[in-house]
Design a protein around this motif. Structure first.
Motif, PDB file in Angstrom:
ATOM      1  N   LEU A 193     -13.947  24.199 -18.447  1.00 26.14           N
ATOM      2  CA  LEU A 193     -14.997  24.932 -17.711  1.00 26.14           C
ATOM      3  C   LEU A 193     -14.397  25.537 -16.420  1.00 26.14           C
ATOM      4  O   LEU A 193     -15.294  25.501 -15.428  1.00 26.14           O
ATOM      5  N   ALA A 194     -13.178  25.826 -16.649  1.00 21.42           N
ATOM      6  CA  ALA A 194     -12.806  26.748 -15.440  1.00 21.42           C
ATOM      7  C   ALA A 194     -13.345  28.100 -15.164  1.00 21.42           C
ATOM      8  O   ALA A 194     -13.900  28.480 -16.306  1.00 21.42           O
ATOM      9  N   ARG A 195     -13.125  28.642 -14.100  1.00 22.97           N
ATOM     10  CA  ARG A 195     -13.702  30.044 -13.894  1.00 22.97           C
ATOM     11  C   ARG A 195     -12.817  31.028 -14.906  1.00 22.97           C
ATOM     12  O   ARG A 195     -13.505  32.033 -15.216  1.00 22.97           O
ATOM     13  N   ASN A 196     -11.723  30.964 -15.009  1.00 24.16           N
ATOM     14  CA  ASN A 196     -11.032  31.545 -16.073  1.00 24.16           C
ATOM     15  C   ASN A 196     -11.428  31.958 -17.328  1.00 24.16           C
ATOM     16  O   ASN A 196     -11.404  32.873 -18.174  1.00 24.16           O
ATOM     17  N   ILE A 197     -12.032  30.601 -17.703  1.00 26.14           N
ATOM     18  CA  ILE A 197     -12.561  30.572 -19.229  1.00 26.14           C
ATOM     19  C   ILE A 197     -13.881  31.771 -19.370  1.00 26.14           C
ATOM     20  O   ILE A 197     -14.038  32.299 -20.261  1.00 26.14           O
ATOM     21  N   ILE A 198     -14.595  31.577 -18.100  1.00 18.18           N
ATOM     22  CA  ILE A 198     -15.760  32.390 -18.051  1.00 18.18           C
ATOM     23  C   ILE A 198     -15.357  33.856 -18.262  1.00 18.18           C
ATOM     24  O   ILE A 198     -15.852  34.556 -18.850  1.00 18.18           O
ATOM     25  N   ILE A 199     -14.492  34.281 -17.325  1.00 18.40           N
ATOM     26  CA  ILE A 199     -13.846  35.489 -17.222  1.00 18.40           C
ATOM     27  C   ILE A 199     -13.263  36.033 -18.481  1.00 18.40           C
ATOM     28  O   ILE A 199     -13.738  37.144 -18.842  1.00 18.40           O
ATOM     29  N   SER A 200     -12.734  35.143 -19.123  1.00 20.20           N
ATOM     30  CA  SER A 200     -11.944  35.464 -20.422  1.00 20.20           C
ATOM     31  C   SER A 200     -12.944  35.758 -21.492  1.00 20.20           C
ATOM     32  O   SER A 200     -12.915  36.554 -22.298  1.00 20.20           O
ATOM     33  N   PHE A 201     -14.037  34.815 -21.551  1.00 18.79           N
ATOM     34  CA  PHE A 201     -15.145  34.933 -22.496  1.00 18.79           C
ATOM     35  C   PHE A 201     -15.906  36.433 -22.405  1.00 18.79           C
ATOM     36  O   PHE A 201     -16.139  37.149 -23.130  1.00 18.79           O
ATOM     37  N   PHE A 202     -16.142  36.842 -21.045  1.00 22.97           N
ATOM     38  CA  PHE A 202     -16.734  38.176 -20.727  1.00 22.97           C
ATOM     39  C   PHE A 202     -15.531  39.178 -21.346  1.00 22.97           C
ATOM     40  O   PHE A 202     -16.251  40.170 -21.826  1.00 22.97           O
TER      41      PHE A 202
END
Length: 180
Positions: free
Chosen positions: A133-142
């Motif tokens: 649940l890291a911020r990087n994963i959210i950015i990578s999904f985007f």
């Protein structure tokens, strides 16, 4: 003065701020500070060397050597560029790059593929680290979603933007007022 309403308003605001600053206490303080530095620098050898009319630095031997070295480096870079341009014709890398960027559609698809794999790489590395649940994963999904949408978009962007209400609203703000 100007056709655009937004530009006219910004210019009026700028003129009012300029007039307000002209008679402000802030300007008087800045003038006093500048005068103090001029007074402190009066008679300074350092300031005469770098700021004076007869700029000693530009007339020095060091500066002339520095200019010659820069000219030499520039000439070497230009010769290297000419040699590389002669050798690149027919090379595999040149052909690949020219195919990837032959027109706007291919260039767009190339960038979207790059960002797709960039997002997948970030996602994979974070999953291997155990950061779910890291911020990087959210950015990578985007990044992945935007890339996939761009790859599968069949329309030209001009058509998409022409149909967008938000884009047309922003564009119409900056259109020249024709007396409507």
């Amino acid at each position: 003065m100007h056709g655009s309403i937004v530009v006219s308003m910004l210019i009026k605001i700028s003129h009012k701020l300029k007039r307000a600053y002209e008679y402000s206490l802030l300007k008087k303080i800045f003038i006093k500070i500048i005068e103090a530095f001029k007074y402190l620098g009066k008679g300074s050898f350092f300031l005469k060397v770098f700021v004076g009319d007869n700029n000693v630095f530009e007339e020095s031997l060091f500066y002339k050597i520095y200019c010659k070295v820069l000219d030499f480096v520039y000439e070497m870079i230009e010769k290297f560029r000419i040699i590389v341009n002669k050798g690149k014709k027919g090379s595999v890398i040149d052909e690949m790059v020219s195919k990837l960027f032959k027109d706007k559609k291919e260039a767009r698809n190339t960038f979207y593929l790059f960002f797709l794999f960039f997002g997948l790489t970030i996602l994979t590395l974070n999953l291997f680290k155990g950061e779910i649940l890291a911020r990087n994963i959210i950015i990578s999904f985007f990044i992945i979603i935007v890339s996939l949408a761009g790859i599968f978009m069949k329309n030209n962007y001009k058509e998409v933007f022409a149909g967008s209400l938000l884009f047309n609203f922003v564009k119409n703000i900056f259109l020249i007022d024709e007396g409507r």
